[in-house]
Write a protein that holds these residues in place. Structure first.
Motif, PDB file in Angstrom:
ATOM      1  N   GLY A 727       1.007  -1.359  -0.209  1.00  0.00           N
ATOM      2  CA  GLY A 727      -0.236  -0.025  -0.160  1.00  0.00           C
ATOM      3  C   GLY A 727       0.662   0.700  -0.024  1.00  0.00           C
ATOM      4  O   GLY A 727       0.323   2.337   0.484  1.00  0.00           O
ATOM      5  N   MET A 728       2.760   1.134  -0.133  1.00  0.00           N
ATOM      6  CA  MET A 728       2.950   2.437  -0.312  1.00  0.00           C
ATOM      7  C   MET A 728       2.946   3.247  -1.418  1.00  0.00           C
ATOM      8  O   MET A 728       2.830   3.112  -2.232  1.00  0.00           O
ATOM      9  CB  MET A 728       4.508   2.563  -0.392  1.00  0.00           C
ATOM     10  CG  MET A 728       5.065   3.760   0.517  1.00  0.00           C
ATOM     11  SD  MET A 728       7.058   2.975   0.492  1.00  0.00           S
ATOM     12  CE  MET A 728       7.681   2.357   1.487  1.00  0.00           C
ATOM     13  N   PRO A 729       1.854   4.485  -1.363  1.00  0.00           N
ATOM     14  CA  PRO A 729       1.623   5.875  -2.364  1.00  0.00           C
ATOM     15  C   PRO A 729       3.304   5.790  -2.873  1.00  0.00           C
ATOM     16  O   PRO A 729       4.477   5.901  -2.649  1.00  0.00           O
ATOM     17  CB  PRO A 729       1.232   6.824  -1.900  1.00  0.00           C
ATOM     18  CG  PRO A 729       0.665   6.798  -0.194  1.00  0.00           C
ATOM     19  CD  PRO A 729       2.004   4.985  -0.029  1.00  0.00           C
ATOM     20  N   VAL A 730       2.807   5.915  -4.295  1.00  0.00           N
ATOM     21  CA  VAL A 730       4.226   5.543  -5.022  1.00  0.00           C
ATOM     22  C   VAL A 730       4.926   6.718  -4.500  1.00  0.00           C
ATOM     23  O   VAL A 730       6.444   7.708  -5.397  1.00  0.00           O
ATOM     24  CB  VAL A 730       3.752   6.129  -6.659  1.00  0.00           C
ATOM     25  CG1 VAL A 730       3.442   4.754  -7.323  1.00  0.00           C
ATOM     26  CG2 VAL A 730       2.981   7.530  -6.868  1.00  0.00           C
ATOM     27  N   GLY A 731       5.340   8.406  -4.367  1.00  0.00           N
ATOM     28  CA  GLY A 731       5.054   9.494  -4.132  1.00  0.00           C
ATOM     29  C   GLY A 731       6.235   9.271  -3.104  1.00  0.00           C
ATOM     30  O   GLY A 731       7.398   9.580  -2.804  1.00  0.00           O
ATOM     31  N   LEU A 732       5.704   8.054  -2.301  1.00  0.00           N
ATOM     32  CA  LEU A 732       6.231   8.013  -0.739  1.00  0.00           C
ATOM     33  C   LEU A 732       7.086   7.264  -0.788  1.00  0.00           C
ATOM     34  O   LEU A 732       8.038   6.756  -0.649  1.00  0.00           O
ATOM     35  CB  LEU A 732       5.091   7.758   0.791  1.00  0.00           C
ATOM     36  CG  LEU A 732       5.685   7.382   1.955  1.00  0.00           C
ATOM     37  CD1 LEU A 732       6.522   8.416   2.148  1.00  0.00           C
ATOM     38  CD2 LEU A 732       4.552   6.412   2.815  1.00  0.00           C
ATOM     39  N   TRP A 733       7.313   6.330  -1.829  1.00  0.00           N
ATOM     40  CA  TRP A 733       7.788   5.293  -2.167  1.00  0.00           C
ATOM     41  C   TRP A 733       8.933   5.685  -3.117  1.00  0.00           C
ATOM     42  O   TRP A 733       9.871   5.737  -2.466  1.00  0.00           O
ATOM     43  CB  TRP A 733       7.553   4.163  -3.601  1.00  0.00           C
ATOM     44  CG  TRP A 733       7.788   2.556  -4.154  1.00  0.00           C
ATOM     45  CD1 TRP A 733       9.251   2.594  -3.815  1.00  0.00           C
ATOM     46  CD2 TRP A 733       6.997   2.217  -4.478  1.00  0.00           C
ATOM     47  NE1 TRP A 733       9.458   1.833  -4.965  1.00  0.00           N
ATOM     48  CE2 TRP A 733       8.094   1.263  -4.851  1.00  0.00           C
ATOM     49  CE3 TRP A 733       5.888   1.464  -4.693  1.00  0.00           C
ATOM     50  CZ2 TRP A 733       8.438  -0.077  -5.419  1.00  0.00           C
ATOM     51  CZ3 TRP A 733       5.829  -0.070  -5.660  1.00  0.00           C
ATOM     52  CH2 TRP A 733       6.844  -0.715  -5.424  1.00  0.00           C
ATOM     53  N   GLN A 734       8.634   6.590  -3.562  1.00  0.00           N
ATOM     54  CA  GLN A 734       9.768   7.546  -4.373  1.00  0.00           C
ATOM     55  C   GLN A 734      10.822   8.554  -3.406  1.00  0.00           C
ATOM     56  O   GLN A 734      12.000   8.215  -3.378  1.00  0.00           O
ATOM     57  CB  GLN A 734       9.803   8.409  -4.855  1.00  0.00           C
ATOM     58  CG  GLN A 734      10.509   9.651  -5.931  1.00  0.00           C
ATOM     59  CD  GLN A 734      11.615   8.307  -6.585  1.00  0.00           C
ATOM     60  OE1 GLN A 734      11.143   7.805  -7.918  1.00  0.00           O
ATOM     61  NE2 GLN A 734      13.074   8.359  -6.788  1.00  0.00           N
ATOM     62  N   ARG A 735      10.550   8.814  -2.161  1.00  0.00           N
ATOM     63  CA  ARG A 735      10.973   9.401  -0.850  1.00  0.00           C
ATOM     64  C   ARG A 735      11.644   8.516  -0.077  1.00  0.00           C
ATOM     65  O   ARG A 735      13.132   8.889  -0.182  1.00  0.00           O
ATOM     66  CB  ARG A 735       9.890  10.095  -0.019  1.00  0.00           C
ATOM     67  CG  ARG A 735       9.023  11.540  -0.909  1.00  0.00           C
ATOM     68  CD  ARG A 735       8.774  11.891   0.247  1.00  0.00           C
ATOM     69  NE  ARG A 735       8.369  12.658   1.261  1.00  0.00           N
ATOM     70  CZ  ARG A 735       8.638  12.506   2.595  1.00  0.00           C
ATOM     71  NH1 ARG A 735       6.690  12.699   2.326  1.00  0.00           N
ATOM     72  NH2 ARG A 735       8.838  12.861   3.966  1.00  0.00           N
TER      73      ARG A 735
END
Length: 990
Positions: A727-735
């Motif tokens: 469930g990790m959002p893609v923006g948070l994944w990038q960060r």
């Protein structure tokens, strides 16, 4: 006739006689008599582990900076006084230093010496610091050669640098992966070390003769040359005497045996697991990390050191990220750093100058400079490595082809290393996949059973870590068995459904495992949930609670069993009646009934029940032992978990990610489990280093809490290699990947329905759920009308399979031989087939990877057709200014509108043009009708963003932060009152 002079005859005869006389002396006494006497010292402290020597005892205590020198296990304390006037203690004293030396003695002569452990040596060094501090009243400069330096680092971390003025290490390896002796590939060395630790040194000690021979074999050419030079000069006593003490020390006198347990622990913790770098090494059940070092550090680096190779020694810069780290680089080998001409001229004067500089009594030494933070751990081994010396010797003999030879050797070495790494991963994966394939409905497999297996295989292995303490497999299994006895005492039997209401803590893990060992079913109740509704839904009449939750459990009127909490339990309810304290039951007094059989759980049987939702929407999700094992072994395989890993369980155990991924994967992989009391950024940073965390588990936006902390103390040099969860959002994944390079994210999708487990193993496609994990259910996408809520069929009446990039409902093939669960289907794609549908809609790209697009219940049924929420969220999440995003449907009149809400990161501004550009990544019909900025998007206890309150609030109000989609130019514009009345007439009429 040739005339022979008297000198030409007498000279060789005298040389022969001198050689014979000196040789006889060497044979009889082991060497030449030098007449040298040792430096005077007093033994200030005598303890079972050591004797503490103070050299030049007539000097006033506390008048000079104290330097304490620690030898390695295999070399005697005399290494610091080999050549008297030119030795370490003599030079330091002349320079104004107060020299002290730790003498561990020989295990062969000390009581209990053969049972000494590595931890005994580390604690002893820490005690020495207290001793010297007490005698001198001054902070201590703690120095050690080779493994002695490792002891200094470890003791410094153990005592959090208390009373340490500095640490000085001479050729002390820190990063085992960066530089192995003999140039061995790290994985091969680790495998060999593990075998020796488990099967050799647990039964055998290392004698002084073995230690000496091993040291000499590290540089056989130099050893042979030194012996030949000695024999060749045996006639010239005056030439030999200056180096005779050093020669005798190396050849005979300087070596002491190692105890087997100490060697085994050294190999396990610092070669196999490389825990000097990762953290998480254990000293007397206490977890230690070099990241806790804060005192200044000086590392002496030998350019031609084969044992403490430069790359390995310089690992201290990354391991002790909070300390000032300096280095002094010398053209010397391992022994030459502390004994010999280089040591006499540079090492020991440099140490003295360093100590005086740190005390404010002199300038910074010329040979000392800050160690670079940009050391490449992948850099080639030093030019003085054993392999390069052999190559150099061969080149000297042949005088040709050295360049070509190095190219070939380098190519072969890299190829061999790559092959070995692949084969080692396969070797770990194949048994797990094989075991998965062997699981049949009647197979006995359960959490309790796997923990028991682990205990039998490695009783002293480390099972889990909590509050800086380590708990072994044996201790954990004993605790589980004791809790089982308590459960039997209060009347629980196999197949009983028992609620577990606990925070993530050891007692929760033990309770879940004990219920599994008993054959009961654990109903995992989220703290703070509607317990009355949960009891009604699951039919439980008994709850096991920790002290934090016992009050809310008791309020339900159910029978409550209290477990855990330590010494200060703080029970705020009266024990008695419906509340039973399991801790008060004596396990030894419980009679074990004849029906009890440990770990009876079969694969087909129910093992756990998870709860989701709340109130009337609460749902019970049953998990069989087979389903749990599927996720456990699938996670261990996909994440390549093994005994080198420490899995940090941020996900709560009552969540599927905590139970199936964190706990399951760690147990199946034989990894250590690290439990944390709460999600706290500073605590996270400390525990990652102290526990040596290599894998972090998460749920949804959990990592946002850590990354958003104002001051996040975790440096770039950290042990984490992987984040796993769902469930990790893609923006948070990038960060997350940017912040924790080179760690990557392994995103899972695991359905409770059926046996579907997907994993994005490569991590290359952010937001993608990946492919089926080997050994789990085969999946297919069934064509599905999301508006009508029905499958789409072909001409023969079978459900049609989706083509690439077509949205469909995800189905998992039913397990053969197992009754299809409620909601399962037969005859889906062909006659007689069996499938279990999930509740989620996916698309499959051309590479065969699956992308989640929505839950079938949350699709927006707009007039233009279905609008899927997840692609909208993914596009908005890629905007750097966006913190959180949700998409949802709002009904106005008889029309549903697609709405997206975002929060903006602190200090950022979100222009409407940026939103328009981001959403152009979607087809026009898939874009939301409205986008608005909100102050807050609520997140659940498992950190999942929720749109429920926003949906209930209806359509967003017009204003400068609410934007509507203009289909004419494909951009978003401000929603004004006029535009709102035209677009949403039902709202205006209301």
């Amino acid at each position: 006739m040739v005339e022979i002079s008297a000198e030409s005859v007498i000279g060789p005869i005298q040389r022969l006689v001198a050689t014979a006389q000196n040789g006889l002396e060497v044979i009889r006494f082991g060497g030449l008599e030098t007449g040298a006497t040792g430096t005077p010292f007093d033994v200030v402290e005598r303890k079972p582990m050591y004797r503490l020597r103070r050299y030049f005892p007539t000097e006033e205590l506390g008048s000079r900076p104290p330097v304490v020198l620690v030898p390695p296990m295999m070399i005697s304390a005399e290494v610091y006084d080999v050549t008297t006037d030119a030795g370490a203690v003599g030079i330091l004293h002349k320079a104004g230093i107060d020299p002290w030396v730790v003498d561990f003695g020989s295990p062969a002569t000390e009581e209990g010496g053969w049972e000494r452990t590595l931890a005994d040596h580390v604690v002893a060094v820490s005690d020495v610091v207290d001793d010297v501090r007490r005698h001198t009243g001054r902070d201590v400069h703690l120095g050690g050669y080779s493994q002695g330096g490792m002891f200094c680092y470890q003791a410094g971390a153990y005592r959090h640098s208390k009373n340490l003025a500095s640490i000085i290490a001479f050729g002390s390896p820190v990063d085992a992966v960066a530089g192995m002796p003999l140039g061995l590939p790290a994985n091969i060395a680790a495998k060999g070390a593990e075998f020796l630790a488990d099967h050799v040194f647990n039964r055998l000690a290392v004698t002084d003769q073995m230690a000496r021979t091993g040291f000499q074999l590290l540089d056989p050419i130099k050893t042979v040359k030194a012996r030949w030079d000695f024999v060749r000069q045996l006639h010239d006593r005056e030439a030999l005497l200056p180096r005779e003490q050093q020669r005798r020390f190396l050849m005979t006198d300087g070596w002491v045996p190692w105890s087997g347990p100490a060697v085994a622990e050294l190999l396990k913790q610092f070669v196999v697991h490389n825990r000097m770098m990762s953290g998480g090494f254990v000293v007397r059940d206490q977890l230690i990390t070099l990241a806790d070092l804060t005192c200044p550090i000086l590392a002496f680096v030998g350019e031609v050191d084969d044992i403490g190779q430069p790359a390995s020694v310089r690992g201290i810069r990354r391991a002790a990220a909070r300390a000032e780290v300096f280095e002094a680089t010398l053209r010397a080998g391992h022994f030459g750093l502390v004994v010999g001409g280089t040591a006499e001229r540079q090492t020991w004067p440099g140490v003295a100058a360093w100590a005086l500089w740190r005390e404010g009594l002199g300038p910074k030494p010329d040979i000392v400079h800050e160690m670079s933070a940009d050391i490449d751990p992948e850099a080639p081994a030093s030019v003085g490595s054993v392999g390069s010396r052999f190559a150099h010797t061969a080149a000297t003999v042949a005088e040709v082809g050295a360049g070509v030879g190095r190219e070939i050797v380098g190519f072969a070495s890299n190829a061999f290393r790559g092959t070995l790494e692949l084969s080692s991963e396969a070797a770990r994966a194949l048994p797990r996949l094989s075991r998965l394939g062997q699981i049949q409905p009647h197979t006995r497999i359960s959490l309790g059973g796997l923990l028991a297996e682990q205990g039998r295989r490695a009783p002293l292995g480390e099972c889990f870590l909590f509050d800086d303490r380590v708990h072994t497999n044996a201790a954990v299994n004993t605790r589980i068995d004791n809790v089982v006895r308590g459960l039997i005492q209060v009347g629980l039997r196999p197949a009983a459904h028992v609620g577990v209401l606990m925070e993530t803590r050891p007692s929760a893990l033990v309770t879940i495992a004990a219920l599994s060992r008993l054959g009961a079913v654990a109903i995992l109740l989220p703290p703070g949930s509607d317990l009355a509704r949960a009891a009604e839904l699951t039919g439980i009449d008994t709850v096991v609670a920790d002290p934090d939750n016992v009050k809310s459990a008791a309020a339900t009127g159910l029978k409550v069993l209290v477990l855990g909490g330590g010494e200060n339990r703080g029970l705020d309810v009266e024990v008695g009646g419906n509340v039973v304290d399991l801790e008060q039951i004596d396990p030894g007094a419980v009679r074990i009934p004849a029906w009890y059989k440990p770990n009876p759980g079969l694969a087909r049987e129910l093992g756990f029940v998870l709860l989701s939702g709340s109130g009337a929407a609460m749902e019970a999700k049953p998990v069989t032992n087979h389903r749990w094992a599927l996720s456990a072994f699938g996670t261990a395989t996909s994440a390549d978990l093994d005994r080198n890993d420490t899995v940090y369980c941020l996900a709560p155990l009552h969540h599927s990610s905590g139970l199936l991924v964190s706990l399951g994967g760690a147990v199946a992989g034989g990894s250590r489990i690290a439990l944390s009391r709460s999600l706290d950024p500073s605590q996270f940073a400390d525990e990652v280093h102290r526990y040596g965390v290599t894998v972090v588990t998460y749920t949804w936006t959990m990592m946002r809490e850590i990354l958003d902390a104002e001051e996040f103390p975790l440096g770039r040099d950290h042990p984490v290699r992987l984040f796993i969860g769902s469930g990790m959002p893609v923006g948070l994944w990038q960060r997350t990947t940017d912040r924790f390079k080179p760690a990557r994210v392994l995103e899972f999708y695991a359905s409770i329905e059926g046996d579907v487990v997907l994993a994005n193993v490569s991590g290359n496609k952010m937001g993608c759920k990946g492919r089926s994990v080997p050994g789990t259910a085969h999946v297919e996408l069934a064509a599905y009308d999301a508006v009508a809520g029905r499958f789409l069929e072909d001409d023969e009446g079978f459900v049609r399979k989706c083509v690439d990039d077509e949205v469909g409902l995800l189905l998992g093939r039913a397990t053969s031989g197992v009754e299809i669960p409620h909601g399962g289907m037969r005859g889906v794609f062909m006659q007689g087939d069996s499938w279990v549908p999930t509740e989620n809609l996916f698309r499959r790209d051309a590479d065969g990877d699956y992308w989640l697009v929505d839950n079938k219940h949350t699709v927006v049924k707009a007039p233009r057709g279905p609008v899927y929420t997840q692609p909208i969220v993914d596009q908005l999440d890629e905007i750097g200014e966006v913190d959180l995003a949700v998409a949802y449907g709002v009904e106005s009149g008889n029309t549903q509108y697609a709405v997206a809400a975002v929060t903006v990161r602190a200090g950022a501004d979100l222009p409407i043009e940026v939103v328009s550009e981001a959403l152009r990544g979607l087809p026009s019909n898939d874009r939301p009708d409205l986008v608005h900025i909100v102050d807050e998007i609520p997140v659940s206890s498992t950190f999942r963003p929720s749109a429920r309150e926003l949906r209930t609030a209806g359509l967003p109000k017009p204003g400068p932060t609410t934007w509507c989609y203009d289909g004419h130019d494909g951009a978003y514009k401000e929603l004004t009152e006029e535009v709102a009345s035209r677009l949403f007439p039902a709202e205006s009429a209301g």
